[in-house]
Design a protein around this motif. Structure first.
Motif, PDB file in Angstrom:
ATOM      1  N   MET A   1       9.669   5.893 -14.950  1.00 44.88           N
ATOM      2  CA  MET A   1      10.055   5.466 -13.622  1.00 44.88           C
ATOM      3  C   MET A   1       9.203   6.211 -12.599  1.00 44.88           C
ATOM      4  O   MET A   1       9.050   7.418 -12.682  1.00 44.88           O
ATOM      5  N   VAL A   2       8.707   5.438 -11.648  1.00 48.96           N
ATOM      6  CA  VAL A   2       7.837   5.988 -10.619  1.00 48.96           C
ATOM      7  C   VAL A   2       8.388   5.622  -9.249  1.00 48.96           C
ATOM      8  O   VAL A   2       8.732   4.458  -8.999  1.00 48.96           O
ATOM      9  N   LEU A   3       8.446   6.596  -8.366  1.00 45.58           N
ATOM     10  CA  LEU A   3       8.910   6.368  -7.001  1.00 45.58           C
ATOM     11  C   LEU A   3       7.734   5.887  -6.153  1.00 45.58           C
ATOM     12  O   LEU A   3       6.690   6.517  -6.124  1.00 45.58           O
ATOM     13  N   VAL A   4       7.922   4.739  -5.488  1.00 44.76           N
ATOM     14  CA  VAL A   4       6.877   4.165  -4.632  1.00 44.76           C
ATOM     15  C   VAL A   4       7.461   3.883  -3.249  1.00 44.76           C
ATOM     16  O   VAL A   4       8.678   3.734  -3.096  1.00 44.76           O
ATOM     17  N   ASN A   5       6.609   3.789  -2.269  1.00 43.83           N
ATOM     18  CA  ASN A   5       7.052   3.467  -0.918  1.00 43.83           C
ATOM     19  C   ASN A   5       7.160   1.961  -0.729  1.00 43.83           C
ATOM     20  O   ASN A   5       6.248   1.221  -1.105  1.00 43.83           O
ATOM     21  N   GLY A   6       8.264   1.535  -0.151  1.00 46.19           N
ATOM     22  CA  GLY A   6       8.424   0.150   0.269  1.00 46.19           C
ATOM     23  C   GLY A   6       8.617  -0.873  -0.826  1.00 46.19           C
ATOM     24  O   GLY A   6       8.939  -0.553  -1.967  1.00 46.19           O
ATOM     25  N   ARG A   7       8.419  -2.100  -0.429  1.00 44.21           N
ATOM     26  CA  ARG A   7       8.710  -3.264  -1.253  1.00 44.21           C
ATOM     27  C   ARG A   7       7.667  -3.477  -2.350  1.00 44.21           C
ATOM     28  O   ARG A   7       6.572  -2.937  -2.265  1.00 44.21           O
ATOM     29  N   PRO A   8       8.023  -4.306  -3.335  1.00 46.71           N
ATOM     30  CA  PRO A   8       7.041  -4.684  -4.356  1.00 46.71           C
ATOM     31  C   PRO A   8       5.918  -5.521  -3.727  1.00 46.71           C
ATOM     32  O   PRO A   8       6.072  -6.054  -2.618  1.00 46.71           O
ATOM     33  N   SER A   9       4.840  -5.676  -4.438  1.00 45.48           N
ATOM     34  CA  SER A   9       3.725  -6.492  -3.954  1.00 45.48           C
ATOM     35  C   SER A   9       4.179  -7.947  -3.784  1.00 45.48           C
ATOM     36  O   SER A   9       5.182  -8.360  -4.391  1.00 45.48           O
ATOM     37  N   PRO A  10       3.459  -8.739  -2.996  1.00 46.59           N
ATOM     38  CA  PRO A  10       3.832 -10.156  -2.849  1.00 46.59           C
ATOM     39  C   PRO A  10       3.916 -10.883  -4.194  1.00 46.59           C
ATOM     40  O   PRO A  10       4.833 -11.680  -4.413  1.00 46.59           O
ATOM     41  N   ALA A  11       2.985 -10.601  -5.101  1.00 53.80           N
ATOM     42  CA  ALA A  11       3.030 -11.250  -6.419  1.00 53.80           C
ATOM     43  C   ALA A  11       4.283 -10.824  -7.185  1.00 53.80           C
ATOM     44  O   ALA A  11       4.937 -11.655  -7.830  1.00 53.80           O
ATOM     45  N   ALA A  12       4.646  -9.548  -7.098  1.00 50.89           N
ATOM     46  CA  ALA A  12       5.845  -9.063  -7.787  1.00 50.89           C
ATOM     47  C   ALA A  12       7.103  -9.649  -7.152  1.00 50.89           C
ATOM     48  O   ALA A  12       8.076  -9.949  -7.850  1.00 50.89           O
ATOM     49  N   CYS A  13       7.096  -9.817  -5.832  1.00 51.50           N
ATOM     50  CA  CYS A  13       8.261 -10.395  -5.149  1.00 51.50           C
ATOM     51  C   CYS A  13       8.536 -11.820  -5.616  1.00 51.50           C
ATOM     52  O   CYS A  13       9.686 -12.256  -5.635  1.00 51.50           O
ATOM     53  N   GLU A  14       7.489 -12.538  -5.997  1.00 52.06           N
ATOM     54  CA  GLU A  14       7.682 -13.905  -6.500  1.00 52.06           C
ATOM     55  C   GLU A  14       8.484 -13.926  -7.791  1.00 52.06           C
ATOM     56  O   GLU A  14       9.114 -14.933  -8.108  1.00 52.06           O
ATOM     57  N   GLN A  15       8.476 -12.804  -8.516  1.00 50.50           N
ATOM     58  CA  GLN A  15       9.203 -12.706  -9.783  1.00 50.50           C
ATOM     59  C   GLN A  15      10.602 -12.128  -9.608  1.00 50.50           C
ATOM     60  O   GLN A  15      11.360 -12.036 -10.567  1.00 50.50           O
ATOM     61  N   ARG A  16      10.950 -11.724  -8.400  1.00 45.40           N
ATOM     62  CA  ARG A  16      12.246 -11.090  -8.128  1.00 45.40           C
ATOM     63  C   ARG A  16      13.257 -12.125  -7.656  1.00 45.40           C
ATOM     64  O   ARG A  16      12.907 -13.179  -7.143  1.00 45.40           O
ATOM     65  N   ALA A  17      14.525 -11.762  -7.793  1.00 42.06           N
ATOM     66  CA  ALA A  17      15.604 -12.620  -7.298  1.00 42.06           C
ATOM     67  C   ALA A  17      15.520 -12.702  -5.770  1.00 42.06           C
ATOM     68  O   ALA A  17      15.166 -11.721  -5.103  1.00 42.06           O
ATOM     69  N   ALA A  18      15.863 -13.854  -5.239  1.00 39.84           N
ATOM     70  CA  ALA A  18      15.807 -14.066  -3.787  1.00 39.84           C
ATOM     71  C   ALA A  18      16.664 -13.055  -3.046  1.00 39.84           C
ATOM     72  O   ALA A  18      16.277 -12.563  -1.981  1.00 39.84           O
ATOM     73  N   ARG A  19      17.838 -12.704  -3.601  1.00 42.40           N
ATOM     74  CA  ARG A  19      18.722 -11.747  -2.910  1.00 42.40           C
ATOM     75  C   ARG A  19      18.069 -10.380  -2.795  1.00 42.40           C
ATOM     76  O   ARG A  19      18.272  -9.676  -1.819  1.00 42.40           O
ATOM     77  N   GLU A  20      17.283  -9.987  -3.789  1.00 42.49           N
ATOM     78  CA  GLU A  20      16.577  -8.703  -3.723  1.00 42.49           C
ATOM     79  C   GLU A  20      15.485  -8.746  -2.656  1.00 42.49           C
ATOM     80  O   GLU A  20      15.374  -7.823  -1.839  1.00 42.49           O
ATOM     81  N   VAL A  21      14.713  -9.801  -2.631  1.00 38.23           N
ATOM     82  CA  VAL A  21      13.636  -9.931  -1.647  1.00 38.23           C
ATOM     83  C   VAL A  21      14.211  -9.962  -0.227  1.00 38.23           C
ATOM     84  O   VAL A  21      13.636  -9.379   0.692  1.00 38.23           O
ATOM     85  N   ARG A  22      15.370 -10.597  -0.059  1.00 35.45           N
ATOM     86  CA  ARG A  22      16.026 -10.597   1.263  1.00 35.45           C
ATOM     87  C   ARG A  22      16.353  -9.175   1.718  1.00 35.45           C
ATOM     88  O   ARG A  22      16.291  -8.880   2.902  1.00 35.45           O
ATOM     89  N   CYS A  23      16.711  -8.290   0.781  1.00 40.45           N
ATOM     90  CA  CYS A  23      16.975  -6.884   1.139  1.00 40.45           C
ATOM     91  C   CYS A  23      15.714  -6.231   1.687  1.00 40.45           C
ATOM     92  O   CYS A  23      15.754  -5.548   2.720  1.00 40.45           O
ATOM     93  N   TYR A  24      14.589  -6.429   1.012  1.00 37.43           N
ATOM     94  CA  TYR A  24      13.331  -5.845   1.489  1.00 37.43           C
ATOM     95  C   TYR A  24      12.962  -6.428   2.855  1.00 37.43           C
ATOM     96  O   TYR A  24      12.537  -5.694   3.750  1.00 37.43           O
ATOM     97  N   ASP A  25      13.116  -7.740   3.002  1.00 37.12           N
ATOM     98  CA  ASP A  25      12.816  -8.381   4.292  1.00 37.12           C
ATOM     99  C   ASP A  25      13.678  -7.787   5.401  1.00 37.12           C
ATOM    100  O   ASP A  25      13.186  -7.494   6.492  1.00 37.12           O
ATOM    101  N   PHE A  26      14.960  -7.603   5.105  1.00 36.54           N
ATOM    102  CA  PHE A  26      15.897  -7.060   6.075  1.00 36.54           C
ATOM    103  C   PHE A  26      15.501  -5.642   6.491  1.00 36.54           C
ATOM    104  O   PHE A  26      15.400  -5.324   7.680  1.00 36.54           O
ATOM    105  N   LEU A  27      15.254  -4.778   5.513  1.00 35.54           N
ATOM    106  CA  LEU A  27      14.881  -3.387   5.810  1.00 35.54           C
ATOM    107  C   LEU A  27      13.560  -3.317   6.566  1.00 35.54           C
ATOM    108  O   LEU A  27      13.412  -2.545   7.523  1.00 35.54           O
ATOM    109  N   ASP A  28      12.596  -4.145   6.174  1.00 39.66           N
ATOM    110  CA  ASP A  28      11.301  -4.154   6.847  1.00 39.66           C
ATOM    111  C   ASP A  28      11.440  -4.646   8.292  1.00 39.66           C
ATOM    112  O   ASP A  28      10.823  -4.102   9.201  1.00 39.66           O
ATOM    113  N   ARG A  29      12.271  -5.657   8.486  1.00 35.43           N
ATOM    114  CA  ARG A  29      12.507  -6.197   9.836  1.00 35.43           C
ATOM    115  C   ARG A  29      13.101  -5.117  10.752  1.00 35.43           C
ATOM    116  O   ARG A  29      12.787  -5.050  11.931  1.00 35.43           O
ATOM    117  N   LEU A  30      13.958  -4.262  10.184  1.00 34.89           N
ATOM    118  CA  LEU A  30      14.574  -3.180  10.953  1.00 34.89           C
ATOM    119  C   LEU A  30      13.649  -1.970  11.135  1.00 34.89           C
ATOM    120  O   LEU A  30      13.963  -1.063  11.894  1.00 34.89           O
TER     121      LEU A  30
END
Length: 179
Positions: A1-30
Motif C-alpha cells: 500500500m502506497v500513500l498518494v496525493n489526491g484522486r486516481p488518474s483519469p484512466a483509473a477513474c474510468e475503472q472506479r465506481a461512480a460513487r467513488e469518483v463523485r467523492c473525489y469530484d466533491f473534495l476537489d470542488r471544495l
C-alpha cells in the motif's frame, strides 16, 4: 500500500465506481487536500488497522443505525478500537432503542453498501434524513481516515476540513457524543 496525493488518474477513474469518483469530484470542488491509499476490500477492522498505519490517521468505524420504527437514521463515527454499546448511545440521544440499519436502507439513503459507509456518503443525503453522530474522541484528532464510498480505497483528511468545509457543504451538522 502506497500513500498518494489526491484522486486516481483519469484512466483509473474510468475503472472506479461512480460513487467513488463523485467523492473525489466533491473534495476537489471544495479545494480539500487529501491523500489516498488503494487496497484490497477492507472488510474488517484488522485490515483497517493496517491501512491506518499507512494513512497515519485514525480510521473510524462508521455505523449505520436506526430507531426501532426505522424512521430515524444515524451515521455514527467512532474510533476503530472503541467498543460500541447501543444502550449508551440510545440514552444520550433519548431514543428508546437503536439497532443497525438494513443494507437496503443504507443503499437507499446513502448510496453505499455495508463495509463502504463513511461520512462522505452524506453527500448522497441531500434531504438530511441521516443524522451524523461523532464521538468526541474522533473530533479531537487532527486527521481521520475514511472510504470514498468504496472499501477498496481509503482517504486521509484533516478533521478541520471535515468540520469547517465538508460538513457545511453537505448541510449536515454533527451531534457530538461520548461513548
Amino acid at each position: 500500500m502506497v500513500l498518494v496525493n489526491g484522486r486516481p488518474s483519469p484512466a483509473a477513474c474510468e475503472q472506479r465506481a461512480a460513487r467513488e469518483v463523485r467523492c473525489y469530484d466533491f473534495l476537489d470542488r471544495l479545494g480539500v487536500d487529501y491523500q489516498r491509499v488503494d487496497h484490497d476490500p477492507a472488510e474488517t477492522m484488522a485490515v483497517c488497522e493496517e491501512i491506518d498505519r499507512v494513512l497515519d490517521a485514525m480510521i473510524c468505524k462508521n455505523l449505520f443505525l436506526c430507531n426501532r420504527q426505522q424512521t430515524d437514521f444515524y451515521l455514527l463515527m467512532i474510533p476503530g478500537n472503541k467498543v460500541f454499546k447501543t444502550k449508551d448511545l440510545s440514552h444520550q440521544l433519548g431514543v428508546a432503542r437503536l439497532s443497525f440499519g438494513s443494507a437496503e436502507k443504507m443503499g437507499e439513503l446513502l448510496d453505499v453498501h455495508p463495509g463502504s459507509v463513511s461520512v462522505l456518503a452524506l453527500m448522497n443525503d441531500p434531504e438530511n434524513r441521516v443524522r451524523l453522530l461523532m464521538d468526541e474522541q474522533v473530533r479531537s484528532r487532527a486527521y481521520f481516515g475514511c472510504h470514498p464510498c468504496e472499501n477498496t480505497s481509503s482517504l486521509r483528511l484533516r478533521m478541520s476540513d471535515l468540520v469547517d468545509v465538508i460538513l457545511p457543504a453537505l448541510h449536515h451538522t454533527p451531534t457530538y457524543v461520548t461513548l
